[in-house]
Design a protein around this motif. Structure first.
Motif, PDB file in Angstrom:
ATOM      1  N   GLU A 122       3.056  23.497  29.741  1.00  0.00           N
ATOM      2  CA  GLU A 122       3.384  24.941  28.888  1.00  0.00           C
ATOM      3  C   GLU A 122       2.004  25.775  28.767  1.00  0.00           C
ATOM      4  O   GLU A 122       1.915  26.772  29.187  1.00  0.00           O
ATOM      5  CB  GLU A 122       3.698  24.266  27.350  1.00  0.00           C
ATOM      6  CG  GLU A 122       4.225  25.567  26.578  1.00  0.00           C
ATOM      7  CD  GLU A 122       4.341  25.321  25.284  1.00  0.00           C
ATOM      8  OE1 GLU A 122       4.686  26.177  24.303  1.00  0.00           O
ATOM      9  OE2 GLU A 122       4.414  24.020  24.710  1.00  0.00           O
ATOM     10  N   ALA A 123       1.046  25.144  28.886  1.00  0.00           N
ATOM     11  CA  ALA A 123      -0.424  25.859  28.745  1.00  0.00           C
ATOM     12  C   ALA A 123      -0.669  26.732  30.233  1.00  0.00           C
ATOM     13  O   ALA A 123      -0.997  27.922  30.237  1.00  0.00           O
ATOM     14  CB  ALA A 123      -1.551  24.978  28.702  1.00  0.00           C
ATOM     15  N   PHE A 124      -0.215  25.972  31.201  1.00  0.00           N
ATOM     16  CA  PHE A 124      -0.389  26.780  32.410  1.00  0.00           C
ATOM     17  C   PHE A 124       0.989  27.847  32.639  1.00  0.00           C
ATOM     18  O   PHE A 124       0.765  28.745  33.446  1.00  0.00           O
ATOM     19  CB  PHE A 124      -0.491  25.775  33.519  1.00  0.00           C
ATOM     20  CG  PHE A 124      -1.930  25.098  33.500  1.00  0.00           C
ATOM     21  CD1 PHE A 124      -2.823  25.619  34.582  1.00  0.00           C
ATOM     22  CD2 PHE A 124      -2.073  23.961  32.780  1.00  0.00           C
ATOM     23  CE1 PHE A 124      -4.049  24.967  34.287  1.00  0.00           C
ATOM     24  CE2 PHE A 124      -3.514  23.447  32.954  1.00  0.00           C
ATOM     25  CZ  PHE A 124      -4.291  24.011  33.689  1.00  0.00           C
ATOM     26  N   GLY A 125       1.795  27.572  32.205  1.00  0.00           N
ATOM     27  CA  GLY A 125       3.005  28.589  32.046  1.00  0.00           C
ATOM     28  C   GLY A 125       2.707  29.820  31.247  1.00  0.00           C
ATOM     29  O   GLY A 125       3.337  30.821  31.674  1.00  0.00           O
ATOM     30  N   GLU A 126       1.912  29.616  30.472  1.00  0.00           N
ATOM     31  CA  GLU A 126       1.482  30.745  29.689  1.00  0.00           C
ATOM     32  C   GLU A 126       0.435  31.840  30.368  1.00  0.00           C
ATOM     33  O   GLU A 126       0.561  32.851  29.885  1.00  0.00           O
ATOM     34  CB  GLU A 126       0.839  30.438  28.167  1.00  0.00           C
ATOM     35  CG  GLU A 126       1.641  29.711  27.269  1.00  0.00           C
ATOM     36  CD  GLU A 126       0.914  29.067  26.132  1.00  0.00           C
ATOM     37  OE1 GLU A 126      -0.372  29.042  26.175  1.00  0.00           O
ATOM     38  OE2 GLU A 126       1.760  28.607  25.141  1.00  0.00           O
ATOM     39  N   GLY A 127       0.026  31.517  31.447  1.00  0.00           N
ATOM     40  CA  GLY A 127      -0.693  32.276  32.276  1.00  0.00           C
ATOM     41  C   GLY A 127      -2.153  32.314  31.892  1.00  0.00           C
ATOM     42  O   GLY A 127      -3.054  32.667  32.958  1.00  0.00           O
ATOM     43  N   ARG A 128      -2.648  31.828  30.999  1.00  0.00           N
ATOM     44  CA  ARG A 128      -4.122  31.745  30.496  1.00  0.00           C
ATOM     45  C   ARG A 128      -4.531  30.440  29.945  1.00  0.00           C
ATOM     46  O   ARG A 128      -5.031  30.384  28.901  1.00  0.00           O
ATOM     47  CB  ARG A 128      -4.544  32.941  29.689  1.00  0.00           C
ATOM     48  CG  ARG A 128      -4.524  34.214  29.958  1.00  0.00           C
ATOM     49  CD  ARG A 128      -4.809  35.412  29.038  1.00  0.00           C
ATOM     50  NE  ARG A 128      -6.119  35.222  28.654  1.00  0.00           N
ATOM     51  CZ  ARG A 128      -7.198  35.713  29.287  1.00  0.00           C
ATOM     52  NH1 ARG A 128      -7.103  36.474  30.605  1.00  0.00           N
ATOM     53  NH2 ARG A 128      -8.404  35.534  28.938  1.00  0.00           N
ATOM     54  N   PRO A 129      -4.483  29.507  30.891  1.00  0.00           N
ATOM     55  CA  PRO A 129      -4.802  28.002  30.691  1.00  0.00           C
ATOM     56  C   PRO A 129      -6.379  27.737  30.239  1.00  0.00           C
ATOM     57  O   PRO A 129      -6.947  28.640  30.900  1.00  0.00           O
ATOM     58  CB  PRO A 129      -4.140  27.326  31.572  1.00  0.00           C
ATOM     59  CG  PRO A 129      -4.490  28.032  32.814  1.00  0.00           C
ATOM     60  CD  PRO A 129      -4.033  29.403  32.247  1.00  0.00           C
ATOM     61  N   HIS A 130      -6.276  26.759  29.405  1.00  0.00           N
ATOM     62  CA  HIS A 130      -7.888  26.243  29.354  1.00  0.00           C
ATOM     63  C   HIS A 130      -8.509  25.789  30.615  1.00  0.00           C
ATOM     64  O   HIS A 130      -7.749  25.135  31.346  1.00  0.00           O
ATOM     65  CB  HIS A 130      -7.965  25.187  28.136  1.00  0.00           C
ATOM     66  CG  HIS A 130      -9.114  25.470  27.470  1.00  0.00           C
ATOM     67  ND1 HIS A 130     -10.389  24.680  28.146  1.00  0.00           N
ATOM     68  CD2 HIS A 130      -9.735  25.734  26.125  1.00  0.00           C
ATOM     69  CE1 HIS A 130     -11.376  25.073  27.313  1.00  0.00           C
ATOM     70  NE2 HIS A 130     -11.050  25.618  26.360  1.00  0.00           N
TER      71      HIS A 130
END
Length: 321
Positions: A13-21
């Motif tokens: 989900e974090a990488f799907g949001e476009g600005r992952p950690h």
């Protein structure tokens, strides 16, 4: 990724949001599957983070093929390496991060220069981050403090409290919990464990399938039978049985069995003591204390494995079956 659906979903989900950690701390007890998670996540990222469940990638995925061959140009793993003596180092040394005379291969800092060669990202796994000495940790921290958009760090940690606070603060933490017995059994079902008692392994795993696999590799089923057979034996029968136990850990390849013995012998004595009462129980507790002390001190004091195994065998024989 059996038992870790929540961690997988949070990561994807974090990488799907476009600005992952840019850095992730995979924290939890040893044997939970954190390294396996990191490997699967790395392949998924290097494959372009395709949509789908559970880090699924296409069957003909080049990233998976190159990772399996150990030749992906955008992937790097930091782990303990062999020293010139041929023995495994006790820690991850700074030469693996910054160029030093003793460095083997390309240091991490050099790997991170320029841009990815095969895709949009580079991935670095540190397994385990707990193995870094302070100099290595400080060198890695410089890379974490100056992140690039095309690099993802995955730090596996069994004891995150031992890491530098500054490293922890640069990472997003994913915590891994113990698996249910059902999930552990599912993991073991996918392994080649012919001849092993799966029920026994699940019971001994404590929710950590990696622990069960390590015990299986040490031949824990056969060891359990040996330990059970020693309990309550008269001296004339216990002596030869304890000697056979000593020989089984002294030979080449006996390290795993010895480690399992140090763990299991005091536990078996404790189980026996719980079934007793009165003076017999008090004697068994005293025997357990002696066996526990011996098992605890054996490795730090570099005691002879055969002598330790023999003594533990005789301690077992002293406890009524």
């Amino acid at each position: 990724m059996i038992g870790h659906a929540g961690a997988v979903a949070a990561f994807m989900e974090a990488f799907g949001e476009g600005r992952p950690h840019h850095a992730w701390l995979l924290a939890g007890q040893k044997g939970l599957g954190k390294a396996r998670f990191a490997e699967a996540a790395a392949i998924w990222l290097l494959a372009g983070a395709p949509a789908g469940p559970d880090f699924a990638v296409p069957d003909d995925c080049e990233a998976a093929r190159l990772m399996a061959a150990g030749s992906h140009l955008d992937f790097r793993r930091l782990e303990r390496t062999l020293a010139k003596t041929g023995k495994l180092r006790s820690e991850i040394v700074i030469g693996q991060v910054v160029r030093r005379q003793e460095s083997e291969g390309q240091p991490l800092r050099e790997f991170l220069t320029g841009t990815p060669m095969l895709g949009q990202r580079r991935v670095v796994i540190v397994d385990a981050a707990d193995d870094m000495n302070r100099n290595t940790a400080n060198a890695l921290l410089k890379n974490l403090e100056e992140p690039s958009d095309d690099t993802v760090f995955l730090l596996v940690s069994h004891t995150p409290g031992r890491l530098l606070p500054t490293i922890r603060s640069r990472c997003r933490t994913l915590r891994f919990s113990r698996l249910s017995d059902h999930d552990v059994e599912q993991v073991l079902a996918g392994a080649d464990l012919e001849g092993e008692d799966i029920g026994l392994l699940v019971a001994m795993a404590g929710g950590c399938p990696g622990r069960a696999l390590a015990l299986a590799a040490a031949g824990i089923t056969a060891l359990e039978y040996d330990l059970a057979g020693l309990a309550g034996q008269p001296v004339e029968r216990a002596g030869p049985a304890a000697l056979a136990l000593a020989r089984s850990v002294a030979g080449k390849g006996g390290e795993g069995r010895y480690a399992a013995l140090l763990d299991r012998a005091p536990a078996v004595i404790a189980q026996r003591a719980q079934r007793l009462a009165g003076a017999a129980r008090a004697d068994a507790i005293a025997t357990w204390e002696a066996a526990s002390r011996l098992a605890r001190e054996a490795v730090p004091m570099q005691l002879d494995p055969a002598q330790v195994a023999y003594a533990l065998g005789m301690h077992l024989a002293a406890v009524p079956a």
